[in-house]
Design a protein around this motif. Sequence first.
Motif, mmCIF file in Angstrom:
data_model
loop_
_atom_site.group_PDB
_atom_site.id
_atom_site.type_symbol
_atom_site.label_atom_id
_atom_site.label_comp_id
_atom_site.label_asym_id
_atom_site.label_seq_id
_atom_site.Cartn_x
_atom_site.Cartn_y
_atom_site.Cartn_z
ATOM 1 N N LEU A 237 -2.572 2.508 7.285
ATOM 2 C CA LEU A 237 -1.992 1.246 7.729
ATOM 3 C C LEU A 237 -0.669 1.455 8.447
ATOM 4 N N ASP A 238 0.097 2.459 8.025
ATOM 5 C CA ASP A 238 1.357 2.748 8.702
ATOM 6 C C ASP A 238 1.130 3.238 10.116
ATOM 7 N N VAL A 239 0.073 4.031 10.302
ATOM 8 C CA VAL A 239 -0.263 4.513 11.647
ATOM 9 C C VAL A 239 -0.692 3.347 12.522
ATOM 10 N N ARG A 240 -1.549 2.469 11.967
ATOM 11 C CA ARG A 240 -2.009 1.313 12.730
ATOM 12 C C ARG A 240 -0.839 0.383 13.070
ATOM 13 N N LEU A 241 0.108 0.234 12.163
ATOM 14 C CA LEU A 241 1.271 -0.613 12.438
ATOM 15 C C LEU A 241 2.078 -0.031 13.587
ATOM 16 N N GLY A 242 2.300 1.272 13.575
ATOM 17 C CA GLY A 242 3.051 1.900 14.660
ATOM 18 C C GLY A 242 2.388 1.710 16.007
ATOM 19 N N ILE A 243 1.062 1.872 16.042
ATOM 20 C CA ILE A 243 0.333 1.682 17.299
ATOM 21 C C ILE A 243 0.424 0.225 17.744
ATOM 22 N N ALA A 244 0.231 -0.693 16.790
ATOM 23 C CA ALA A 244 0.289 -2.114 17.136
ATOM 24 C C ALA A 244 1.663 -2.499 17.676
ATOM 25 N N GLU A 245 2.719 -1.980 17.082
ATOM 26 C CA GLU A 245 4.065 -2.295 17.570
ATOM 27 C C GLU A 245 4.268 -1.777 18.986
ATOM 28 N N TYR A 246 3.746 -0.581 19.261
ATOM 29 C CA TYR A 246 3.867 -0.043 20.616
ATOM 30 C C TYR A 246 3.067 -0.890 21.604
ATOM 31 N N LEU A 247 1.840 -1.255 21.244
ATOM 32 C CA LEU A 247 1.023 -2.071 22.145
ATOM 33 C C LEU A 247 1.629 -3.467 22.320
ATOM 34 N N HIS A 248 2.225 -3.983 21.257
ATOM 35 C CA HIS A 248 2.909 -5.275 21.353
ATOM 36 C C HIS A 248 4.040 -5.203 22.379
ATOM 37 N N SER A 249 4.790 -4.096 22.356
ATOM 38 C CA SER A 249 5.926 -3.958 23.271
ATOM 39 C C SER A 249 5.486 -3.733 24.715
ATOM 40 N N THR A 250 4.286 -3.201 24.906
ATOM 41 C CA THR A 250 3.846 -2.874 26.266
ATOM 42 C C THR A 250 2.821 -3.858 26.832
ATOM 43 N N MET A 264 1.840 -5.039 3.585
ATOM 44 C CA MET A 264 1.116 -3.972 2.888
ATOM 45 C C MET A 264 1.800 -2.614 3.105
ATOM 46 N N VAL A 265 2.252 -2.370 4.313
ATOM 47 C CA VAL A 265 2.965 -1.115 4.580
ATOM 48 C C VAL A 265 4.261 -1.076 3.783
ATOM 49 N N GLU A 266 4.964 -2.209 3.710
ATOM 50 C CA GLU A 266 6.212 -2.276 2.946
ATOM 51 C C GLU A 266 5.966 -1.967 1.468
ATOM 52 N N ARG A 267 4.806 -2.388 0.953
ATOM 53 C CA ARG A 267 4.473 -2.132 -0.463
ATOM 54 C C ARG A 267 3.931 -0.720 -0.681
ATOM 55 N N GLY A 268 3.749 0.036 0.381
ATOM 56 C CA GLY A 268 3.203 1.383 0.240
ATOM 57 C C GLY A 268 1.690 1.418 0.162
ATOM 58 N N GLU A 269 1.039 0.310 0.506
ATOM 59 C CA GLU A 269 -0.425 0.258 0.505
ATOM 60 C C GLU A 269 -0.904 0.732 1.878
ATOM 61 N N LEU A 270 -1.056 2.042 2.006
ATOM 62 C CA LEU A 270 -1.288 2.660 3.316
ATOM 63 C C LEU A 270 -2.741 3.010 3.564
ATOM 64 N N GLY A 271 -3.614 2.693 2.610
ATOM 65 C CA GLY A 271 -5.022 3.020 2.795
ATOM 66 C C GLY A 271 -5.440 4.195 1.932
ATOM 67 N N ARG A 272 -6.390 4.963 2.422
ATOM 68 C CA ARG A 272 -6.964 6.038 1.626
ATOM 69 C C ARG A 272 -5.918 7.029 1.126
ATOM 70 N N LYS A 273 -4.924 7.345 1.964
ATOM 71 C CA LYS A 273 -3.961 8.377 1.554
ATOM 72 C C LYS A 273 -3.062 7.931 0.411
ATOM 73 N N SER A 274 -2.928 6.623 0.196
ATOM 74 C CA SER A 274 -2.107 6.140 -0.920
ATOM 75 C C SER A 274 -2.969 5.636 -2.073
#
Length: 283
Positions: A237-250, A264-274
Amino acid sequence: MSIPGNVGVLGGGRMGAGIAHAFLIKGATVVVVERDDDAAAGARARVAGAVAKSAERGTLHGPVGEALARFSTSTDYSSFAGCGLVVEAVPEDFELKATALKAVEEQLAAGAFLASNTSSLSVSKLAGQLQRPSDFIGLHFFNPVPASTLIEVVLATETSPELAAAAKGWTEALGKTAVVVNDAPGFASSRLGVAIALEAMRMVEEGVASAADIDAAMVLGYKHPTGPLKTTDIVGLDVRLGIAEYLHSTLGERFAPPQILRDMVERGELGRKSGKGFFVWTD
């Protein structure tokens, strides 16, 4: 076209280890460079585990020991000096990637190629940080690398035709299919994949349906192998958030990350890795 005999990978996390494994089982000599000894040891364990699984599945030609004898880890960028290709696989941050790529380029011999595994950042802007931009390309591998059959080959403005052709050949030699795209925000795969995933998140946020039912609609109705929310969990989820923020800016408001993703990212709920994201993971 065969793969380069000596391949380097910068970063030995899940993606970097997967890329190293892909080249290793096809006969290349591979070195992974990490930031410190502990990270290098982790990278070695991940690659060794992946090679062992390939042997179990019958996709490794030759003994496990022979493959691992062609694999090494290091914390020194000079270990890339003999490589014909180095693939950068550090976290999705422009400054971090640009700094890393410049440091790698300093070690490469004339005629060696450099690639980034970025999933959304501008390959042309990264190339602009380098002394030899014509020798730079985007090679967007997909997670999990062993199971994925796709590599997105991203052409920077100055990528040479020779390198573009070579990258397609390497992809085929790895047993995968190349999709060639010109540099644009999110390329083809991330742009489309993130758009679907963000809308699925909004549907969960609005109470339209459960994550499981939304995914089932895409798997059963549209024949997607995995639903957009489970895919998000796998990617992170953290990776997806980073991509979304970049696409939002562009690309504008249509890629604005929904609040549920930020929370969810703030709570540390990052998906399979967490262990938890839109689904609970126990593996």
